[in-house]
Write an enzyme that holds these catalytic residues in place. Structure first.
Site, short mmCIF file in Angstrom:
data_model
loop_
_atom_site.label_atom_id
_atom_site.label_comp_id
_atom_site.label_asym_id
_atom_site.label_seq_id
_atom_site.Cartn_x
_atom_site.Cartn_y
_atom_site.Cartn_z
N LYS A 250 0.82 -1.22 0.00
CA LYS A 250 0.00 0.00 0.00
C LYS A 250 0.85 1.27 0.00
O LYS A 250 0.59 2.19 -0.76
CB LYS A 250 -0.90 0.08 1.25
N ARG B 195 -8.94 2.36 8.85
CA ARG B 195 -8.52 1.02 9.27
C ARG B 195 -9.55 0.33 10.15
O ARG B 195 -9.34 -0.81 10.56
CB ARG B 195 -7.23 1.15 10.06
N ARG C 195 11.60 -5.46 4.60
CA ARG C 195 11.39 -4.04 4.29
C ARG C 195 12.38 -3.14 5.03
O ARG C 195 12.68 -3.36 6.20
CB ARG C 195 9.96 -3.66 4.69
N ARG D 49 11.69 -0.89 10.45
CA ARG D 49 10.70 -0.40 11.41
C ARG D 49 10.62 -1.35 12.60
O ARG D 49 10.69 -2.55 12.45
CB ARG D 49 9.32 -0.30 10.74
N ARG E 11 0.14 -7.70 13.90
CA ARG E 11 -0.47 -6.72 12.99
C ARG E 11 -1.40 -7.42 12.00
O ARG E 11 -2.46 -6.89 11.65
CB ARG E 11 0.62 -5.94 12.24
P1 AMP Z 1 1.38 1.77 8.96
O1 AMP Z 1 2.60 2.56 8.67
O2 AMP Z 1 0.20 2.21 8.13
O3 AMP Z 1 1.61 0.28 8.89
O4 AMP Z 1 0.98 2.09 10.48
C1 AMP Z 1 1.85 1.77 11.54
C2 AMP Z 1 1.09 1.74 12.86
O5 AMP Z 1 0.49 3.02 13.10
C3 AMP Z 1 -0.07 0.77 12.88
O6 AMP Z 1 0.32 -0.55 13.21
C4 AMP Z 1 -0.96 1.40 13.96
O7 AMP Z 1 -0.45 1.17 15.26
C5 AMP Z 1 -0.79 2.89 13.67
N1 AMP Z 1 -1.80 3.37 12.67
C6 AMP Z 1 -1.55 3.86 11.42
N2 AMP Z 1 -2.70 4.21 10.80
C7 AMP Z 1 -3.70 3.92 11.67
C8 AMP Z 1 -5.11 4.01 11.61
N3 AMP Z 1 -5.75 4.48 10.52
N4 AMP Z 1 -5.81 3.61 12.71
C9 AMP Z 1 -5.21 3.14 13.81
N5 AMP Z 1 -3.87 3.00 13.93
C10 AMP Z 1 -3.11 3.39 12.87
#
Ligand code: AMP
Length: 218
Positions: free
Chosen positions: A15, A90, A129, A162, A173
């Site tokens: 994504k 999400r 990654r 990360r 996750r």
């Molecule tokens: P990502 O980079 O999109 O994988 O997001 C990393 C982490 O940020 C996720 O595992 C959540 O803990 C938090 N996070 C990011 N976007 C959201 C969202 N829309 N709702 C809730 N938590 C989020």
């Protein structure tokens, strides 16, 4: 009237990479809630302090915090013609809030791009990654390595893994995705903006599938 793009799919389906490319192609801002939260954590802001432990565990940050961040982001001038969301919404609650927010602005969802990929492939992609600490560009140690190991091709920044790309957190996750986020597929499925895109193959191949779907949408 602004038209916004949404990416759906499990962590690791691509994504982020695809949303960055689409945003660049069509000249809209890339709005990644994950990137915004990581920036808050780094800056030590109140939201960052609250979000840090939740993010490290692989759980989701609270809906109200996320909805607040997104509502504020949409007020910036560069969002006036639309944004490419990445990692938002999400949860069903966030999707409802987004619908309300967009209805209030007279905006629309141009496309919901649902990227699908087998679980084994997802784990492989997430564990390899690497992300540029400076500009956020995304690499993979096997499939998309930088020219110089550990250094970003784009800006020369340092590439990091990360915290939440460790195997135990990846599993958590994916489980959170299944319970909290997968219901969004049914939420958007019957809308004409919804497009299912295979995440298999090279990033370029996936991107051309996305561009095709978006051309239909515009
Ligand atoms: P990502 O980079 O999109 O994988 O997001 C990393 C982490 O940020 C996720 O595992 C959540 O803990 C938090 N996070 C990011 N976007 C959201 C969202 N829309 N709702 C809730 N938590 C989020």
């Amino acid at each position: 009237m602004a038209k916004h793009f949404i990416f759906l799919g499990a962590p690791g389906v691509g994504k982020g990479t695809q949303a960055q490319r689409l945003a660049q192609l069509i000249g809209l801002p890339h709005v990644s809630t994950g990137d915004m939260l990581r920036a808050s954590v780094q800056s030590g802001s109140a939201i960052g302090v609250r979000a840090a432990a939740v993010m490290e565990s692989g759980a989701l940050v609270g809906d109200e915090i996320i909805i607040g961040i997104v509502a504020e982001r949409l007020l910036l001038p560069d969002a006036a013609t639309g944004v490419v969301f990445d990692g938002f919404p999400r949860t069903i609650h966030q999707a409802n809030a987004l619908d309300d927010l967009l209805a209030g602005r007279g905006d629309q969802i141009a496309a919901v791009l649902h990227i699908e990929l087998a679980d084994e492939e997802i784990v492989e992609r997430l564990s390899g990654r690497r992300v540029c600490a400076t500009c956020g560009a995304i690499y993979h140690i096997r499939y998309h390595p930088p020219a110089v190991e550990g250094i970003c091709d784009v800006c020369g920044g340092v590439l990091l893994q990360r915290e939440d790309d460790q195997p135990a957190v990846i599993r958590k996750r994916l489980a959170v995705y299944q319970t909290e986020t997968a219901p969004l597929i049914a939420y958007y499925h019957d809308r004409s903006a919804y497009h299912l895109v295979s995440g298999e193959g090279e990033a370029d191949e996936v991107f051309s599938r996305i561009v095709k779907a978006v051309e239909v949408a515009r």
